[in-house]
Design an enzyme around this catalytic site. Sequence first.
Site, PDB file in Angstrom:
ATOM      1  N   ASN A   9     114.856 -38.978 118.275  1.00 55.04           N
ATOM      2  CA  ASN A   9     114.199 -39.518 119.465  1.00 55.04           C
ATOM      3  C   ASN A   9     114.515 -38.571 120.620  1.00 55.04           C
ATOM      4  OD1 ASN A   9     113.237 -40.929 121.614  1.00 55.04           O
ATOM      5  ND2 ASN A   9     114.613 -42.692 121.401  1.00 55.04           N
ATOM      6  N   TRP A  10     113.563 -37.726 120.927  1.00 55.93           N
ATOM      7  CA  TRP A  10     113.801 -36.728 121.985  1.00 55.93           C
ATOM      8  C   TRP A  10     113.763 -37.365 123.368  1.00 55.93           C
ATOM      9  CZ3 TRP A  10     110.462 -31.837 120.302  1.00 55.93           C
ATOM     10  CH2 TRP A  10     110.985 -31.332 119.100  1.00 55.93           C
ATOM     11  N   LYS A  11     113.351 -38.603 123.473  1.00 56.47           N
ATOM     12  CA  LYS A  11     113.228 -39.306 124.754  1.00 56.47           C
ATOM     13  C   LYS A  11     112.397 -38.448 125.729  1.00 56.47           C
ATOM     14  CE  LYS A  11     117.377 -41.876 123.680  1.00 56.47           C
ATOM     15  NZ  LYS A  11     118.571 -42.551 124.140  1.00 56.47           N
ATOM     16  N   HIS A  98     112.766 -50.033 121.847  1.00 58.03           N
ATOM     17  CA  HIS A  98     113.986 -49.297 122.190  1.00 58.03           C
ATOM     18  C   HIS A  98     114.645 -49.975 123.393  1.00 58.03           C
ATOM     19  CE1 HIS A  98     116.687 -46.133 123.494  1.00 58.03           C
ATOM     20  NE2 HIS A  98     116.583 -45.646 122.283  1.00 58.03           N
ATOM     21  N   GLU A 100     115.909 -48.820 125.972  1.00 57.99           N
ATOM     22  CA  GLU A 100     115.483 -48.285 127.272  1.00 57.99           C
ATOM     23  C   GLU A 100     114.140 -48.887 127.682  1.00 57.99           C
ATOM     24  OE1 GLU A 100     115.993 -44.184 126.158  1.00 57.99           O
ATOM     25  OE2 GLU A 100     118.149 -44.548 126.057  1.00 57.99           O
ATOM     26  N   GLU A 168     120.842 -50.398 117.253  1.00 58.33           N
ATOM     27  CA  GLU A 168     121.343 -49.518 118.302  1.00 58.33           C
ATOM     28  C   GLU A 168     122.102 -50.358 119.331  1.00 58.33           C
ATOM     29  OE1 GLU A 168     119.137 -45.522 118.659  1.00 58.33           O
ATOM     30  OE2 GLU A 168     118.112 -46.954 119.925  1.00 58.33           O
ATOM     31  N   GLY A 174     123.867 -42.920 124.275  1.00 55.19           N
ATOM     32  CA  GLY A 174     124.005 -41.912 125.328  1.00 55.19           C
ATOM     33  C   GLY A 174     125.393 -41.835 125.939  1.00 55.19           C
ATOM     34  N   SER A 210     124.900 -42.456 119.798  1.00 52.63           N
ATOM     35  CA  SER A 210     125.881 -41.360 119.807  1.00 52.63           C
ATOM     36  C   SER A 210     126.199 -40.808 118.419  1.00 52.63           C
ATOM     37  CB  SER A 210     127.168 -41.801 120.528  1.00 52.63           C
ATOM     38  OG  SER A 210     126.894 -42.095 121.879  1.00 52.63           O
ATOM     39  N   GLY A 231     119.528 -39.540 119.357  1.00 52.21           N
ATOM     40  CA  GLY A 231     119.011 -39.122 120.652  1.00 52.21           C
ATOM     41  C   GLY A 231     119.528 -37.747 121.020  1.00 52.21           C
TER      42      GLY A 231
HETATM   43  P1  13P Z   1     122.050 -41.094 121.687  1.00 49.41           P
HETATM   44  O1  13P Z   1     122.082 -40.479 120.300  1.00 49.41           O
HETATM   45  O2  13P Z   1     121.884 -40.089 122.771  1.00 49.41           O
HETATM   46  O3  13P Z   1     123.202 -42.023 121.886  1.00 49.41           O
HETATM   47  O4  13P Z   1     120.727 -41.976 121.749  1.00 49.41           O
HETATM   48  C1  13P Z   1     120.519 -42.917 120.760  1.00 49.41           C
HETATM   49  C2  13P Z   1     119.171 -43.465 120.904  1.00 49.41           C
HETATM   50  O5  13P Z   1     118.877 -44.183 121.835  1.00 49.41           O
HETATM   51  C3  13P Z   1     118.168 -43.082 119.889  1.00 49.41           C
HETATM   52  O6  13P Z   1     117.029 -43.855 120.017  1.00 49.41           O
END
Ligand code: 13P
Length: 255
Positions: A9-11, A98, A100, A168, A174, A210, A231
């Site tokens: 997930n490159w966000k 997600h 977010e 998650e 993050g 993470s 992420g």
């Molecule tokens: P991180 O790997 O940066 O913690 O993000 C996880 C995430 O939200 C993947 O969708």
Amino acid sequence: MTKPIIVANWKMNTLADQARRLVRRIVELSAEQHLDSVGTVVLCPPFVNISIVRSELTDTAIELGGQNCWTEPYGAYTGEVSAEMLRAVGCSYVIVGHSERRTIFGEDDEIVLRKMLRAWEASLIPIVCVGETLHQRQMHQTWDVLRRQLGNIAQHQDRSRAWVCAYEPVWAIGTGIAAEPEQIEQAHLYLRSFLDGHGCSHVPLIYGGSVNANNAAEIFAVPNVDGALVGTASLVAESFVAIIRASHDAHRTTT
Ligand code: 13P
């Protein structure tokens, strides 16, 4: 571990050139390390970079996904992208729910369900994210939250439809600090039995929060972990490919 599924997930990261360089390096390293044969790898770039990434994935087994979609196939929904549009540019997966999206954009369980149903209509495989906040964990509400987030989804089950469940925990996203293996084990055991009890034993259960090159092997050794949603570490080709390799190793040791 069953056949692993590893999702990047490159966000909201990568400009066009960065996306091209990143996917090229992922393809190159995966080929060098012969990582094409086991499991599934999905890249979810920002919408505007999907076509760039797709052109680099020709002749590879790596799949494409969207990070989100709207609940309707087309129409006056300024700024939104439909599941059908994602399908038309070569996606086979889409992330829905997600944390977010839930926290920053106010999406609730009803919207997440509608997006999941829309993804199925468009022949996409939804990756449905669930997970508790730190406050909810501290208040011992983790199981209630997971049950609520999956409750209406479970009622709409159709065994012929594929989907992926991603656990998650919001507090591990993050932060650089993944959940402890024991915490992942408990949550995945809970979710696995919930899914199995609702006719979803075919649904892979992946962990996100993470995950990195250093902790991936330990996480993949946890029972009922079928892969990862990554992420930050998915933005560095070497780290992401190391995670794919760790999932292959875990798969090999259990088969
Ligand atoms: P991180 O790997 O940066 O913690 O993000 C996880 C995430 O939200 C993947 O969708």
